[in-house]
Design a protein around this motif. Structure first.
Motif, PDB file in Angstrom:
ATOM      1  N   THR A  24     -18.340  -1.780   0.467  1.00 58.77           N
ATOM      2  CA  THR A  24     -17.556  -3.015   0.564  1.00 58.77           C
ATOM      3  C   THR A  24     -16.579  -3.153  -0.596  1.00 58.77           C
ATOM      4  OG1 THR A  24     -19.342  -4.137   1.749  1.00 58.77           O
ATOM      5  CG2 THR A  24     -17.694  -5.526   0.673  1.00 58.77           C
ATOM      6  N   VAL A  25     -17.026  -2.787  -1.799  1.00 52.48           N
ATOM      7  CA  VAL A  25     -16.145  -2.858  -2.969  1.00 52.48           C
ATOM      8  C   VAL A  25     -14.974  -1.901  -2.805  1.00 52.48           C
ATOM      9  CG1 VAL A  25     -15.956  -2.437  -5.447  1.00 52.48           C
ATOM     10  CG2 VAL A  25     -17.964  -3.619  -4.533  1.00 52.48           C
ATOM     11  N   LEU A  26     -15.228  -0.686  -2.312  1.00 53.62           N
ATOM     12  CA  LEU A  26     -14.156   0.282  -2.085  1.00 53.62           C
ATOM     13  C   LEU A  26     -13.169  -0.247  -1.048  1.00 53.62           C
ATOM     14  CD1 LEU A  26     -16.013   3.731  -2.042  1.00 53.62           C
ATOM     15  CD2 LEU A  26     -14.262   2.999  -3.667  1.00 53.62           C
ATOM     16  N   TYR A  27     -13.702  -0.834   0.011  1.00 50.41           N
ATOM     17  CA  TYR A  27     -12.830  -1.387   1.057  1.00 50.41           C
ATOM     18  C   TYR A  27     -11.951  -2.495   0.483  1.00 50.41           C
ATOM     19  CZ  TYR A  27     -11.253  -3.711   5.287  1.00 50.41           C
ATOM     20  OH  TYR A  27     -10.462  -4.283   6.250  1.00 50.41           O
ATOM     21  N   ASP A  28     -12.544  -3.411  -0.259  1.00 54.23           N
ATOM     22  CA  ASP A  28     -11.773  -4.513  -0.848  1.00 54.23           C
ATOM     23  C   ASP A  28     -10.732  -3.993  -1.838  1.00 54.23           C
ATOM     24  OD1 ASP A  28     -13.232  -6.330   0.604  1.00 54.23           O
ATOM     25  OD2 ASP A  28     -14.600  -6.841  -1.037  1.00 54.23           O
ATOM     26  N   ARG A  29     -11.041  -2.901  -2.506  1.00 54.26           N
ATOM     27  CA  ARG A  29     -10.158  -2.348  -3.528  1.00 54.26           C
ATOM     28  C   ARG A  29      -8.923  -1.685  -2.912  1.00 54.26           C
ATOM     29  NH1 ARG A  29     -13.224   0.977  -8.120  1.00 54.26           N
ATOM     30  NH2 ARG A  29     -14.060  -1.128  -8.453  1.00 54.26           N
ATOM     31  N   TYR A  30      -9.067  -1.123  -1.725  1.00 56.88           N
ATOM     32  CA  TYR A  30      -7.976  -0.324  -1.167  1.00 56.88           C
ATOM     33  C   TYR A  30      -7.377  -0.820   0.144  1.00 56.88           C
ATOM     34  CZ  TYR A  30      -8.550   3.381  -4.591  1.00 56.88           C
ATOM     35  OH  TYR A  30      -8.572   4.091  -5.759  1.00 56.88           O
ATOM     36  N   GLU A  47       0.153  -3.946  13.981  1.00 62.49           N
ATOM     37  CA  GLU A  47      -1.085  -3.789  14.744  1.00 62.49           C
ATOM     38  C   GLU A  47      -1.607  -2.359  14.650  1.00 62.49           C
ATOM     39  OE1 GLU A  47      -2.768  -4.438  19.315  1.00 62.49           O
ATOM     40  OE2 GLU A  47      -0.785  -5.173  18.740  1.00 62.49           O
ATOM     41  N   ARG A  48      -0.697  -1.407  14.749  1.00 60.01           N
ATOM     42  CA  ARG A  48      -1.083   0.004  14.647  1.00 60.01           C
ATOM     43  C   ARG A  48      -1.627   0.302  13.245  1.00 60.01           C
ATOM     44  NH1 ARG A  48       1.428   4.588  17.678  1.00 60.01           N
ATOM     45  NH2 ARG A  48       2.783   2.959  18.487  1.00 60.01           N
ATOM     46  N   ALA A  49      -0.971  -0.261  12.223  1.00 61.57           N
ATOM     47  CA  ALA A  49      -1.418  -0.048  10.844  1.00 61.57           C
ATOM     48  C   ALA A  49      -2.830  -0.594  10.642  1.00 61.57           C
ATOM     49  CB  ALA A  49      -0.445  -0.705   9.877  1.00 61.57           C
ATOM     50  N   GLU A  50      -3.102  -1.759  11.193  1.00 59.76           N
ATOM     51  CA  GLU A  50      -4.435  -2.350  11.061  1.00 59.76           C
ATOM     52  C   GLU A  50      -5.484  -1.500  11.769  1.00 59.76           C
ATOM     53  OE1 GLU A  50      -3.843  -6.251  12.615  1.00 59.76           O
ATOM     54  OE2 GLU A  50      -3.085  -7.069  10.715  1.00 59.76           O
ATOM     55  N   ASP A  51      -5.120  -0.939  12.917  1.00 61.99           N
ATOM     56  CA  ASP A  51      -6.038  -0.061  13.647  1.00 61.99           C
ATOM     57  C   ASP A  51      -6.354   1.189  12.831  1.00 61.99           C
ATOM     58  OD1 ASP A  51      -6.170  -1.785  15.766  1.00 61.99           O
ATOM     59  OD2 ASP A  51      -4.697  -0.709  16.994  1.00 61.99           O
ATOM     60  N   THR A  56     -13.869   3.351   8.971  1.00 57.76           N
ATOM     61  CA  THR A  56     -14.981   3.647   9.883  1.00 57.76           C
ATOM     62  C   THR A  56     -15.430   5.093   9.706  1.00 57.76           C
ATOM     63  OG1 THR A  56     -14.237   2.032  11.530  1.00 57.76           O
ATOM     64  CG2 THR A  56     -15.696   3.779  12.299  1.00 57.76           C
ATOM     65  N   LYS A  57     -14.458   5.992   9.550  1.00 58.53           N
ATOM     66  CA  LYS A  57     -14.777   7.399   9.320  1.00 58.53           C
ATOM     67  C   LYS A  57     -15.545   7.573   8.015  1.00 58.53           C
ATOM     68  CE  LYS A  57     -10.753   9.216  11.801  1.00 58.53           C
ATOM     69  NZ  LYS A  57      -9.446   9.916  11.687  1.00 58.53           N
ATOM     70  N   ILE A  58     -15.112   6.845   6.986  1.00 58.01           N
ATOM     71  CA  ILE A  58     -15.790   6.940   5.691  1.00 58.01           C
ATOM     72  C   ILE A  58     -17.218   6.415   5.803  1.00 58.01           C
ATOM     73  CG2 ILE A  58     -15.815   6.108   3.312  1.00 58.01           C
ATOM     74  CD1 ILE A  58     -12.765   6.029   3.419  1.00 58.01           C
ATOM     75  N   ALA A  59     -17.394   5.317   6.526  1.00 59.99           N
ATOM     76  CA  ALA A  59     -18.724   4.728   6.685  1.00 59.99           C
ATOM     77  C   ALA A  59     -19.646   5.657   7.466  1.00 59.99           C
ATOM     78  CB  ALA A  59     -18.619   3.374   7.382  1.00 59.99           C
ATOM     79  N   GLN A  60     -19.083   6.316   8.483  1.00 56.58           N
ATOM     80  CA  GLN A  60     -19.896   7.184   9.337  1.00 56.58           C
ATOM     81  C   GLN A  60     -20.185   8.540   8.698  1.00 56.58           C
ATOM     82  OE1 GLN A  60     -17.569   7.263  12.960  1.00 56.58           O
ATOM     83  NE2 GLN A  60     -18.556   5.432  13.775  1.00 56.58           N
ATOM     84  N   LYS A  61     -19.196   9.062   7.959  1.00 57.02           N
ATOM     85  CA  LYS A  61     -19.366  10.377   7.341  1.00 57.02           C
ATOM     86  C   LYS A  61     -18.929  10.349   5.871  1.00 57.02           C
ATOM     87  CE  LYS A  61     -18.763  13.035  11.611  1.00 57.02           C
ATOM     88  NZ  LYS A  61     -17.992  14.136  12.276  1.00 57.02           N
ATOM     89  N   PRO A  62     -19.632   9.600   5.048  1.00 58.03           N
ATOM     90  CA  PRO A  62     -19.238   9.501   3.634  1.00 58.03           C
ATOM     91  C   PRO A  62     -19.349  10.830   2.887  1.00 58.03           C
ATOM     92  CG  PRO A  62     -21.406   8.544   3.974  1.00 58.03           C
ATOM     93  CD  PRO A  62     -20.841   8.808   5.342  1.00 58.03           C
ATOM     94  N   ASP A  63     -20.214  11.727   3.404  1.00 60.01           N
ATOM     95  CA  ASP A  63     -20.374  13.017   2.733  1.00 60.01           C
ATOM     96  C   ASP A  63     -19.197  13.960   2.961  1.00 60.01           C
ATOM     97  OD1 ASP A  63     -20.931  13.330   5.392  1.00 60.01           O
ATOM     98  OD2 ASP A  63     -22.786  14.465   5.119  1.00 60.01           O
ATOM     99  N   SER A  64     -18.208  13.516   3.753  1.00 61.85           N
ATOM    100  CA  SER A  64     -17.001  14.329   3.926  1.00 61.85           C
ATOM    101  C   SER A  64     -16.119  14.268   2.680  1.00 61.85           C
ATOM    102  CB  SER A  64     -16.197  13.860   5.144  1.00 61.85           C
ATOM    103  OG  SER A  64     -15.740  12.523   4.967  1.00 61.85           O
TER     104      SER A  64
END
Length: 203
Positions: free
Chosen positions: A29-35, A52-56, A63-71
């Motif tokens: 959450t902190v990373l998300y708020d930061r960037y 709208e496209r930018a928000e998507d 979502t990718k980071i949350a699902q595969k943070p080890d990437s």
């Protein structure tokens, strides 16, 4: 006992990502708020000013980071890794849009309408910004991304070099080429000092 001994807001990006890999939602959450604001601005400029496209894309990225943070490669600075992922997402979108060229003029028309709707105060600035975006869209995607990172995201030359995996000299060369091309197509953009008209002496 919690993972944090100090406020997570004070932790480095790399430490927060390390904790995210271990499943800590607060760190994510902190990373998300930061960037999130910076990346939304980046996607907005790179994707034809389509909010709208930018928000998507912003949502998809985190979502990718949350699902595969080890990437994430911990040997790289988090910020440059993050922008490299964002840049690759934009490149994939350019390739996808290349097969749907009819959508691009439609986006352009929408952007033009937005500029016209500004009216009155600041219209010259709005027109300049619209022209700049139009010229940037004509550039090679890597040159456009380099310009946006440097002049809109305030990233250092070294950071941009790390994003692309190229030398700092190549980054500087891209920026020089881009500014030169923009100055040729936009006299109002030319950073060189204006010279007075030569005096023609009668013979």
């Amino acid at each position: 006992m919690g993972l944090f001994r100090t406020d997570p807001v004070d932790l480095s990006d790399e430490r927060l990502m390390e904790l995210t890999v271990r499943g800590d939602e607060r760190a994510f959450t902190v990373l998300y708020d930061r960037y999130q604001r910076k990346l939304l601005s980046y996607f907005h400029r790179m994707l034809w000013n389509d909010r709208e496209r930018a928000e998507d894309f912003l949502q998809d990225l985190f979502t990718k980071i949350a699902q595969k943070p080890d990437s994430y490669n911990p040997e790289r600075p988090f910020r440059t890794w993050l922008y490299s992922v964002a840049n690759n997402m934009c490149k994939n979108e350019y390739r996808r849009m290349a097969t749907r060229t009819a959508a691009v003029p439609e986006l352009k028309a929408t952007n033009n309408h937005t500029v016209e709707a500004v009216g009155g105060i600041g219209v010259d600035r709005a027109l300049f910004s619209a022209k700049l975006e139009e010229e940037l869209d004509k550039l090679d995607p890597d040159h456009k991304a380099t310009f946006v990172m440097r002049h809109h995201e305030d990233m250092a030359i070294k950071e941009i070099a790390e994003v692309f995996g190229i030398s700092e000299g190549t980054v500087k060369s891209r920026l020089f080429y881009t500014v030169k091309k923009l100055a040729a197509n936009m006299p109002e953009f030319d950073p060189r000092p204006k010279q007075a008209d030569p005096v023609v002496r009668p013979r």
